[in-house]
Design a protein around this motif. Structure first.
Motif, PDB file in Angstrom:
ATOM      1  N   GLY A  48       0.808  -1.207   0.000  1.00 37.85           N
ATOM      2  CA  GLY A  48       0.000   0.000   0.000  1.00 37.85           C
ATOM      3  C   GLY A  48       0.846   1.264   0.000  1.00 37.85           C
ATOM      4  O   GLY A  48       2.055   1.251  -0.193  1.00 37.85           O
ATOM      5  N   ALA A  49       0.174   2.370   0.271  1.00 36.92           N
ATOM      6  CA  ALA A  49       0.796   3.690   0.197  1.00 36.92           C
ATOM      7  C   ALA A  49       1.896   3.880   1.240  1.00 36.92           C
ATOM      8  O   ALA A  49       2.919   4.490   0.964  1.00 36.92           O
ATOM      9  N   PHE A  50       1.675   3.351   2.436  1.00 38.24           N
ATOM     10  CA  PHE A  50       2.684   3.521   3.483  1.00 38.24           C
ATOM     11  C   PHE A  50       3.986   2.784   3.126  1.00 38.24           C
ATOM     12  O   PHE A  50       5.083   3.297   3.345  1.00 38.24           O
ATOM     13  N   GLY A  51       3.843   1.600   2.588  1.00 43.09           N
ATOM     14  CA  GLY A  51       5.017   0.828   2.180  1.00 43.09           C
ATOM     15  C   GLY A  51       5.789   1.535   1.077  1.00 43.09           C
ATOM     16  O   GLY A  51       7.024   1.592   1.098  1.00 43.09           O
ATOM     17  N   LYS A  52       5.074   2.076   0.107  1.00 40.09           N
ATOM     18  CA  LYS A  52       5.726   2.804  -0.990  1.00 40.09           C
ATOM     19  C   LYS A  52       6.404   4.062  -0.471  1.00 40.09           C
ATOM     20  O   LYS A  52       7.505   4.415  -0.894  1.00 40.09           O
ATOM     21  N   ARG A  53       5.733   4.742   0.455  1.00 36.33           N
ATOM     22  CA  ARG A  53       6.303   5.966   1.022  1.00 36.33           C
ATOM     23  C   ARG A  53       7.588   5.656   1.800  1.00 36.33           C
ATOM     24  O   ARG A  53       8.577   6.364   1.689  1.00 36.33           O
ATOM     25  N   GLU A  54       7.542   4.577   2.588  1.00 35.85           N
ATOM     26  CA  GLU A  54       8.721   4.185   3.361  1.00 35.85           C
ATOM     27  C   GLU A  54       9.882   3.868   2.432  1.00 35.85           C
ATOM     28  O   GLU A  54      11.007   4.300   2.659  1.00 35.85           O
ATOM     29  N   GLN A  55       9.618   3.131   1.378  1.00 35.30           N
ATOM     30  CA  GLN A  55      10.666   2.784   0.433  1.00 35.30           C
ATOM     31  C   GLN A  55      11.224   4.044  -0.230  1.00 35.30           C
ATOM     32  O   GLN A  55      12.438   4.187  -0.384  1.00 35.30           O
ATOM     33  N   ALA A  56      10.355   4.973  -0.592  1.00 34.86           N
ATOM     34  CA  ALA A  56      10.788   6.216  -1.231  1.00 34.86           C
ATOM     35  C   ALA A  56      11.660   7.060  -0.296  1.00 34.86           C
ATOM     36  O   ALA A  56      12.590   7.729  -0.731  1.00 34.86           O
ATOM     37  N   GLU A  57      11.378   7.016   1.015  1.00 38.53           N
ATOM     38  CA  GLU A  57      12.163   7.781   1.976  1.00 38.53           C
ATOM     39  C   GLU A  57      13.495   7.096   2.296  1.00 38.53           C
ATOM     40  O   GLU A  57      14.484   7.766   2.579  1.00 38.53           O
ATOM     41  N   GLU A  58      13.512   5.758   2.272  1.00 41.46           N
ATOM     42  CA  GLU A  58      14.727   5.024   2.606  1.00 41.46           C
ATOM     43  C   GLU A  58      15.784   5.120   1.513  1.00 41.46           C
ATOM     44  O   GLU A  58      16.974   5.235   1.806  1.00 41.46           O
ATOM     45  N   GLU A  59      15.388   5.060   0.268  1.00 38.49           N
ATOM     46  CA  GLU A  59      16.354   5.038  -0.822  1.00 38.49           C
ATOM     47  C   GLU A  59      17.273   6.261  -0.828  1.00 38.49           C
ATOM     48  O   GLU A  59      18.495   6.107  -0.902  1.00 38.49           O
ATOM     49  N   PRO A  60      16.745   7.490  -0.728  1.00 42.33           N
ATOM     50  CA  PRO A  60      17.656   8.644  -0.686  1.00 42.33           C
ATOM     51  C   PRO A  60      18.569   8.628   0.546  1.00 42.33           C
ATOM     52  O   PRO A  60      19.726   9.037   0.476  1.00 42.33           O
ATOM     53  N   PHE A  61      18.043   8.122   1.667  1.00 40.45           N
ATOM     54  CA  PHE A  61      18.846   8.043   2.882  1.00 40.45           C
ATOM     55  C   PHE A  61      20.064   7.149   2.652  1.00 40.45           C
ATOM     56  O   PHE A  61      21.189   7.525   2.968  1.00 40.45           O
ATOM     57  N   PHE A  62      19.835   5.964   2.109  1.00 40.46           N
ATOM     58  CA  PHE A  62      20.939   5.040   1.885  1.00 40.46           C
ATOM     59  C   PHE A  62      21.860   5.531   0.769  1.00 40.46           C
ATOM     60  O   PHE A  62      23.074   5.318   0.820  1.00 40.46           O
ATOM     61  N   GLN A  63      21.308   6.203  -0.229  1.00 42.15           N
ATOM     62  CA  GLN A  63      22.160   6.791  -1.272  1.00 42.15           C
ATOM     63  C   GLN A  63      23.073   7.850  -0.664  1.00 42.15           C
ATOM     64  O   GLN A  63      24.265   7.925  -0.997  1.00 42.15           O
ATOM     65  N   GLN A  64      22.543   8.674   0.230  1.00 42.35           N
ATOM     66  CA  GLN A  64      23.348   9.706   0.894  1.00 42.35           C
ATOM     67  C   GLN A  64      24.425   9.066   1.759  1.00 42.35           C
ATOM     68  O   GLN A  64      25.567   9.517   1.759  1.00 42.35           O
ATOM     69  N   LYS A  65      24.058   8.013   2.503  1.00 40.29           N
ATOM     70  CA  LYS A  65      25.037   7.315   3.339  1.00 40.29           C
ATOM     71  C   LYS A  65      26.160   6.733   2.485  1.00 40.29           C
ATOM     72  O   LYS A  65      27.336   6.831   2.828  1.00 40.29           O
ATOM     73  N   THR A  66      25.802   6.141   1.357  1.00 39.79           N
ATOM     74  CA  THR A  66      26.801   5.576   0.451  1.00 39.79           C
ATOM     75  C   THR A  66      27.708   6.670  -0.085  1.00 39.79           C
ATOM     76  O   THR A  66      28.934   6.506  -0.132  1.00 39.79           O
ATOM     77  N   LYS A  67      27.128   7.800  -0.450  1.00 39.88           N
ATOM     78  CA  LYS A  67      27.909   8.922  -0.952  1.00 39.88           C
ATOM     79  C   LYS A  67      28.888   9.417   0.118  1.00 39.88           C
ATOM     80  O   LYS A  67      30.065   9.673  -0.171  1.00 39.88           O
ATOM     81  N   GLU A  68      28.421   9.532   1.358  1.00 35.30           N
ATOM     82  CA  GLU A  68      29.286   9.978   2.457  1.00 35.30           C
ATOM     83  C   GLU A  68      30.424   8.997   2.694  1.00 35.30           C
ATOM     84  O   GLU A  68      31.567   9.409   2.912  1.00 35.30           O
TER      85      GLU A  68
END
Length: 109
Positions: A48-68
């Protein structure tokens, strides 16, 4: 007499510190991280929407962590290069000092 301020032991200690920062503290923590990756959590599992929202919020977080992490790794390698260059300069001075001693010994003959 020229004395090198950077020793191989110092460089090894520096590398060990970096590895501790970069690597997981233990095999157990790595396994926990892998378990977290394999099961995304109850909200995402429900879909559902909450699962999609969580995934959308997690991806940039992990991309930023990888970049750092990549930036930190690049800086670490640049620091290693700097320290090795300083050690080379110091050793070149030592070589020159020894060459001068040899010249003095030849002139004393």
């Amino acid at each position: 007499m020229v004395h090198c301020s950077v020793s191989v032991v110092d460089l090894q200690d520096h590398r060990a510190d970096w590895e501790l920062q970069l690597c997981p503290a233990s095999k157990e923590s790595m396994e926990q991280w892998q378990d977290h990756e394999s099961s995304s959590g109850s909200i995402r599992d429900a879909g559902g929407a909450f699962g999609k929202r969580e995934q959308a919020e997690e991806e940039p977080f992990f991309q930023q962590k990888t970049k750092e992490q990549l930036e930190a790794l690049k800086k670490h390698h640049e620091d290693e290069i700097y320290h090795h260059k300083k050690a080379i300069e110091c050793m070149e001075k030592e070589i020159e000092r020894h060459k001068q001693k040899i010249k003095q010994l030849k002139h004393d003959d």
